[in-house]
Scaffold this active site. Sequence first.
Site, PDB file in Angstrom:
ATOM      1  N   GLY A 190       0.841  -1.189   0.000  1.00 14.39           N
ATOM      2  CA  GLY A 190       0.000   0.000   0.000  1.00 14.39           C
ATOM      3  C   GLY A 190       0.868   1.228   0.000  1.00 14.39           C
ATOM      4  N   VAL A 239       3.121  -5.575   2.801  1.00 14.86           N
ATOM      5  CA  VAL A 239       2.488  -6.624   3.607  1.00 14.86           C
ATOM      6  C   VAL A 239       3.058  -7.984   3.200  1.00 14.86           C
ATOM      7  CG1 VAL A 239       0.293  -7.627   4.333  1.00 14.86           C
ATOM      8  CG2 VAL A 239       0.407  -5.210   3.736  1.00 14.86           C
ATOM      9  N   ASP A 244     -10.858   6.173   5.577  1.00  8.16           N
ATOM     10  CA  ASP A 244     -10.238   5.717   4.331  1.00  8.16           C
ATOM     11  C   ASP A 244     -10.865   4.404   3.874  1.00  8.16           C
ATOM     12  OD1 ASP A 244      -8.490   5.810   2.208  1.00  8.16           O
ATOM     13  OD2 ASP A 244      -6.842   4.867   3.302  1.00  8.16           O
TER      14      ASP A 244
HETATM   15  N1  LIG Z   1      -4.538  -9.155   6.993  1.00  9.33           N
HETATM   16  C1  LIG Z   1      -4.295  -9.296   5.698  1.00  9.33           C
HETATM   17  N2  LIG Z   1      -4.436 -10.497   5.109  1.00  9.33           N
HETATM   18  C2  LIG Z   1      -4.195 -10.662   3.786  1.00  9.33           C
HETATM   19  N3  LIG Z   1      -3.833  -9.664   2.960  1.00  9.33           N
HETATM   20  C3  LIG Z   1      -3.660  -8.442   3.480  1.00  9.33           C
HETATM   21  C4  LIG Z   1      -3.883  -8.197   4.872  1.00  9.33           C
HETATM   22  N4  LIG Z   1      -3.671  -6.874   5.095  1.00  9.33           N
HETATM   23  C5  LIG Z   1      -3.334  -6.342   3.910  1.00  9.33           C
HETATM   24  N5  LIG Z   1      -3.316  -7.270   2.930  1.00  9.33           N
HETATM   25  C6  LIG Z   1      -3.000  -7.085   1.505  1.00  9.33           C
HETATM   26  O1  LIG Z   1      -2.009  -6.084   1.383  1.00  9.33           O
HETATM   27  C7  LIG Z   1      -2.495  -5.000   0.578  1.00  9.33           C
HETATM   28  C8  LIG Z   1      -1.919  -3.713   1.093  1.00  9.33           C
HETATM   29  O2  LIG Z   1      -2.393  -3.504   2.399  1.00  9.33           O
HETATM   30  P1  LIG Z   1      -2.998  -2.114   2.822  1.00  9.33           P
HETATM   31  O3  LIG Z   1      -3.910  -1.598   1.768  1.00  9.33           O
HETATM   32  O4  LIG Z   1      -3.592  -2.268   4.170  1.00  9.33           O
HETATM   33  O5  LIG Z   1      -1.706  -1.273   2.863  1.00  9.33           O
HETATM   34  P2  LIG Z   1      -1.517   0.223   3.262  1.00  9.33           P
HETATM   35  O6  LIG Z   1      -0.051   0.503   3.309  1.00  9.33           O
HETATM   36  O7  LIG Z   1      -2.323   0.447   4.477  1.00  9.33           O
HETATM   37  O8  LIG Z   1      -2.072   1.010   2.053  1.00  9.33           O
HETATM   38  P3  LIG Z   1      -3.236   1.848   1.508  1.00  9.33           P
HETATM   39  O9  LIG Z   1      -4.152   2.220   2.625  1.00  9.33           O
HETATM   40  O10 LIG Z   1      -2.534   2.962   0.845  1.00  9.33           O
HETATM   41  O11 LIG Z   1      -3.899   0.903   0.523  1.00  9.33           O
HETATM   42  C9  LIG Z   1      -4.026  -5.094   0.678  1.00  9.33           C
HETATM   43  O12 LIG Z   1      -4.656  -4.523  -0.437  1.00  9.33           O
HETATM   44  C10 LIG Z   1      -4.232  -6.600   0.757  1.00  9.33           C
HETATM   45  O13 LIG Z   1      -4.262  -7.163  -0.536  1.00  9.33           O
END
Ligand SMILES: Nc1ncnc2c1ncn2[C@@H]1O[C@H](COP(=O)(O)OP(=O)(O)OP(=O)(O)O)[C@@H](O)[C@H]1O
Length: 381
Positions: free
Chosen positions: A86, A91, A203
């Site tokens: 993200g 992740v 968000d």
């Molecule tokens: N608990 C989880 N289990 C499986 N996949 C996950 C999990 N958390 C996140 N992901 C995967 O990782 C991706 C990126 O996570 P996330 O969107 O939470 O990142 P971020 O850095 O918070 O970014 P943003 O809010 O900018 O999208 C998600 O779209 C999802 O595909």
Amino acid sequence: MPPIHRWQRAVTAEAQHPQFPAPLVIGASIASLVVVLLVLCMFTMVIRRRQSLPGLSLSGTGDALDRSTIREATRNFSEANVIGEGGYSVVYRGQLRDGTMVAVKRLKKYYLTDKGKEDFSREVGVMSTLRHVNLAKLLYYCREEDEWILVYELMENRSLNLYIFGEENGFRSSLNWAQRLEIIGGVAVGVEFLHSKGVIHRDLNPGNILVSDTWHPKITDFATMKLFIDEKTNPALVLMPGYLAPEYSGEWALTYKCDVYSFGVVLLEIVSGRKRTDTPTLLLQAWELWDQRRIRELLDPEVAEPEGDLLSRLVRCIQIGLLCVQRLPEDRPTVTEVVELLTNTSSQLLTPQRPTQLFSIDTPGLSRTIRSDQHLPRGSQ
Ligand SMILES: Nc1ncnc2c1ncn2[C@@H]1O[C@H](COP(=O)(O)OP(=O)(O)OP(=O)(O)O)[C@@H](O)[C@H]1O
């Protein structure tokens, strides 16, 4: 200078040398000392908690989770274990020694602020207490030197965006209408829970809705990461364009109704399979097709056509989505009302107004909103 009367002099003298009984003076001194000691104790406890162990279990089991354990679980943050990335984290899939499969969210270092460093442990502690079937479960965190990590339960099916926008082959048709309606209902219930705890997500978007192996939605990223990043200097990074309520993108006016707006956009995306950032006119299209009773043209063509009861549930659902994206927050239902409208199919629905806002190029504070009475940029219709 006016003359001082005798009675005034007497009062002044008494004020300068008040005659309190000795036991009262001693008692008051001891009480003050106790209060000072108590305040000092509490202060020390707060400081200790803030500088607590690098890894701390949130599950109440007392197991510490340090960086080396996380390294081991993710095979030293191996590229092969990356399951998503993200704006501010990468992740990884991981497996703890006891066999638990986890999603390890490693924050990108350059976005962390001093404020974030102060808040991390406390805020994550608060977030971890939010337990609900429609929220992703935060299991552990680790804050060691400049390594900031959140450990969640792993959702094998990852996030909803993969299934509704068809970013991978065949994914889009794998979610049928009944499952999509279930997901919409579950997300509404999850947001309702957050609001009942005083948390505004801010968000909500399909990338922040995870899906379990039984296709139950689990909202993630509820106010955690964003607390550690300075959104005023990094607004584009923190919040996803296309989902922000106009009052938030324009004036930073944040209320629960901002989440209702984002929920409405997500709902319309789930039924149409169209991403709002790629289809700036999505809200208007949806309203016009609903108004002209041409709902089938809005529905995702990748999913088998719905009939009978399923179709009428979808029509109702779309009307609820359109109510959620009304321009004025007061014209939107609360999320509790949304849950009621979705579950009680005999409840009365208001008629949504035609959306005036097509798409907000919505970086908070830097909003540039295109209205339906203005010309759209070439190629955006
Ligand atoms: N608990 C989880 N289990 C499986 N996949 C996950 C999990 N958390 C996140 N992901 C995967 O990782 C991706 C990126 O996570 P996330 O969107 O939470 O990142 P971020 O850095 O918070 O970014 P943003 O809010 O900018 O999208 C998600 O779209 C999802 O595909």
